[in-house]
Design a protein around this motif. Structure first.
Motif: not given
Length: 227
Positions: A6-9, A32-33, A67-70, A87-90
């Protein structure tokens, strides 16, 4: 559905659609995520430092910023982050796990509620933003760690050093459901300071730091199961 890069945009566009406030996501790294669509169950542990051991490495083999969890994220075991990386977790839903250990430059953003037995935060240049409730049995804050935001209620016993006044934090409310219970009734004896504390112990709040880590990495509980 498989994970994807997933791009930042594209991440910003998703955050806007899901109603994540800009003042929250603007503090994330614009990189990027990895997107994990829908509600996500994870069997076992989840280390934010070790992408090769994550359930998403088959579809997205190269590690990204996070990671982005939708949707909702439910982790059967513990979520840990100890590295000095970023590290990021969204989570754009709610988050549930056994325990949560945050160290290093971790970024945790949850749009809904967080429910864990214990949250342990130690010495981190972090971003920890929870827009719903934070529900624990025990929350341990040490070495400057504290949530940047809990939009709902911080519920459970909170252990913090004397210099950290919870009234100064951005919290929707604070609630200890059993304020008369001694710490020994909440945590297993193996993690409590009994006698002379070691140099790395969280002695002021009565907890052994290394014992916490060892039990979390071994998958052992911190909370007394009789409760």
């Amino acid at each position: 559905m498989p994970s994807s890069y997933l791009s930042w945009a594209a991440a910003v566009e998703l955050f806007e659609r899901r109603g994540l406030p800009r003042e929250t996501y603007r503090d994330l790294y614009e990189e990027e995520y990895i997107l994990c669509p829908g509600n996500v169950p994870v069997t076992g542990e989840l280390s934010l430092d070790d992408h090769d051991a994550s359930p998403w490495c088959a579809d997205t083999p190269d590690q990204a910023t996070g990671y982005v969890i939708d949707g909702d994220l439910t982790v059967e075991g513990n979520i840990v982050n100890i590295d000095d990386g970023s590290s990021a977790l969204v989570v754009l839903g709610s988050l549930r796990a056994a325990n949560l250990l945050l160290e290093g430059d971790v970024k945790l953003v949850v749009l809904g509620d967080v429910e864990v037995e214990t949250l342990v935060g130690n010495w981190t240049d972090k971003l920890v933003t929870i827009h719903g409730d934070l529900r624990t049995t025990v929350t341990i804050l040490w070495n400057g760690f504290h949530p940047d935001l809990v939009g709902g209620t911080l519920r459970g016993r909170t252990l913090a050093p004397g210099y950290l006044d919870l009234a100064d934090l951005e919290l929707g409310g604070v609630e200890d459901p059993d304020p008369g219970a001694p710490l020994s009734a909440l945590l297993v004896p193996e993690v409590l300071v009994d006698g002379e504390p070691g140099p790395d112990d969280f002695a002021e709040i009565g907890v052994r730091a290394e014992a916490l880590r060892e039990r979390l990495y071994a998958g052992l509980p911190l909370i007394r199961r009789s409760r």
